[in-house]
Design an enzyme around this catalytic site. Structure first.
Site, mmCIF file in Angstrom:
data_model
loop_
_atom_site.group_PDB
_atom_site.id
_atom_site.type_symbol
_atom_site.label_atom_id
_atom_site.label_comp_id
_atom_site.label_asym_id
_atom_site.label_seq_id
_atom_site.Cartn_x
_atom_site.Cartn_y
_atom_site.Cartn_z
ATOM 1 N N GLY A 126 -2.023 -9.093 12.566
ATOM 2 C CA GLY A 126 -2.806 -7.871 12.750
ATOM 3 C C GLY A 126 -3.463 -7.333 11.497
ATOM 4 O O GLY A 126 -3.499 -6.125 11.296
ATOM 5 N N HIS A 147 0.829 -1.215 0.000
ATOM 6 C CA HIS A 147 0.000 0.000 0.000
ATOM 7 C C HIS A 147 0.860 1.260 0.000
ATOM 8 O O HIS A 147 0.366 2.348 0.244
ATOM 9 C CB HIS A 147 -0.955 0.009 1.198
ATOM 10 C CG HIS A 147 -2.028 -1.032 1.094
ATOM 11 N ND1 HIS A 147 -2.848 -1.385 2.140
ATOM 12 C CD2 HIS A 147 -2.411 -1.823 0.054
ATOM 13 C CE1 HIS A 147 -3.697 -2.329 1.747
ATOM 14 N NE2 HIS A 147 -3.430 -2.620 0.490
ATOM 15 N N CYS A 182 6.052 11.362 -8.293
ATOM 16 C CA CYS A 182 5.388 12.321 -9.173
ATOM 17 C C CYS A 182 3.864 12.173 -9.105
ATOM 18 O O CYS A 182 3.335 11.084 -9.292
ATOM 19 C CB CYS A 182 5.847 12.135 -10.617
ATOM 20 S SG CYS A 182 5.039 13.325 -11.724
ATOM 21 N N ASN A 188 -3.705 -12.318 16.020
ATOM 22 C CA ASN A 188 -4.690 -11.231 16.083
ATOM 23 C C ASN A 188 -5.559 -11.447 17.316
ATOM 24 O O ASN A 188 -6.110 -12.532 17.482
ATOM 25 C CB ASN A 188 -5.560 -11.248 14.807
ATOM 26 C CG ASN A 188 -6.250 -9.910 14.565
ATOM 27 O OD1 ASN A 188 -6.462 -9.135 15.499
ATOM 28 N ND2 ASN A 188 -6.607 -9.645 13.328
HETATM 29 ZN ZN LIG Z 1 6.772 14.255 -12.824
#
Ligand SMILES: [Zn+2]
Length: 284
Positions: free
Chosen positions: A211, A131, A139, A237
């Site tokens: 978890g 993630h 950018c 967990n």
């Molecule tokens: Zn860029």
């Protein structure tokens, strides 16, 4: 330690010691909750723009980024300040010990964007941050996939995203964005190592889930691939979750109903102790 868990860990350590498969560790918000970080999806995650209160699922999106990038940055900066004020816990340190001991035989796949695995000492090549990682920016116009260290100015009280000269893409001068997967975006290999994570799952001798509530698709796919490959599954967990249910259904599965910081040091110590011992040559 529970005798069934100890026996399972010994069996898996034997496999790992003989080079049969990998140790794949999948971590989620519950691990960093032990560090005192607010859970992203909890009440602390709300964000107010003008008179409107937004859920994270509305503000951490590509759509919001295109419309109100400054608000997306301010929302992110608040989370990053909490991350900077906290620190890795005993659970992260136990995982770093496993990473050191098992080296190439160990992969850590994390849903957390706090960067605590790296701070705890995991080798960066063996952490797949599916993630993203809040310690990096890239950018905002997707001119390239280069990851840059997050400028320190993001954490300052007077942070002003659009006016910040450090938040400009060195190639195209567009606004840099947080290196995090927005809710309306897709996983990708170059940015998030999603294919590498699945590949590791197919080679897993043990999938150690820590978890995570299994709210997103890739962790569920990782678990499915690992089980199909014959891996043992251990879920850590305090609360029941789909991985705990999966672990209970497997002969080589176990649900450790405890927090990561409490349970992982003993689990890591057992795996390390039962890993194939180094051959000791009598001194000559
Ligand atoms: Zn860029």
């Amino acid at each position: 330690m529970d005798a069934a868990l100890a026996a399972l860990l010994d069996e898996v350590a034997g496999d790992l010691g003989r080079g049969r498969g990998k140790l794949v560790i999948l971590t989620g918000a519950g691990l960093s909750a032990d560090s005192g970080l607010p859970t992203f999806r909890g009440p602390g995650g709300y964000w107010t723009v003008g008179s409107q209160v937004h859920h994270p699922e509305e503000i951490a999106t590509r759509a919001a980024w295109n419309a109100i990038p400054d608000e997306v940055w301010r929302f992110t900066a608040r989370l990053l300040r909490a991350v900077a004020g906290g620190a890795p816990n005993a659970g992260h340190r136990a995982i770093a010990e496993l990473d050191r001991r098992f080296g190439e035989r160990c992969v850590t796949v994390t849903q957390n964007v706090d960067g605590y695995h790296l701070r705890a000492g995991n080798h960066p090549d063996r952490v797949y941050a599916i993630h993203g990682d809040g310690g990096f920016v890239r950018c905002g116009a997707d001119c390239c996939f280069d990851l840059l260290p997050r400028p320190a100015s993001v954490l300052a009280d007077d942070f002003d995203p659009s006016a910040d000269p450090h938040l400009r893409c060195p190639r195209c001068r567009d606004l840099l964005r947080p290196h995090a997967l927005f809710f309306d975006e897709y996983y990708s290999e170059p940015l998030y190592r999603s294919e590498s994570a699945l590949e590791a799952a197919r080679e897993a001798a043990l999938l150690l889930v820590v978890g995570t509530a299994g709210a997103t698709t890739l962790p569920n796919l990782i678990a499915r691939e690992a089980v199909e490959a014959g891996a043992a599954v251990i879920d850590v967990n305090p609360a029941d979750d789909p991985f705990a249910e999966l672990a209970r259904a497997l002969r080589r599965g176990h649900w450790v109903r405890d927090t990561a910081a409490a349970a992982l040091p003993a689990i890591a110590a057992r795996l390390i102790a039962r890993d194939a011992p180094a051959v000791i040559h009598p001194s000559t």
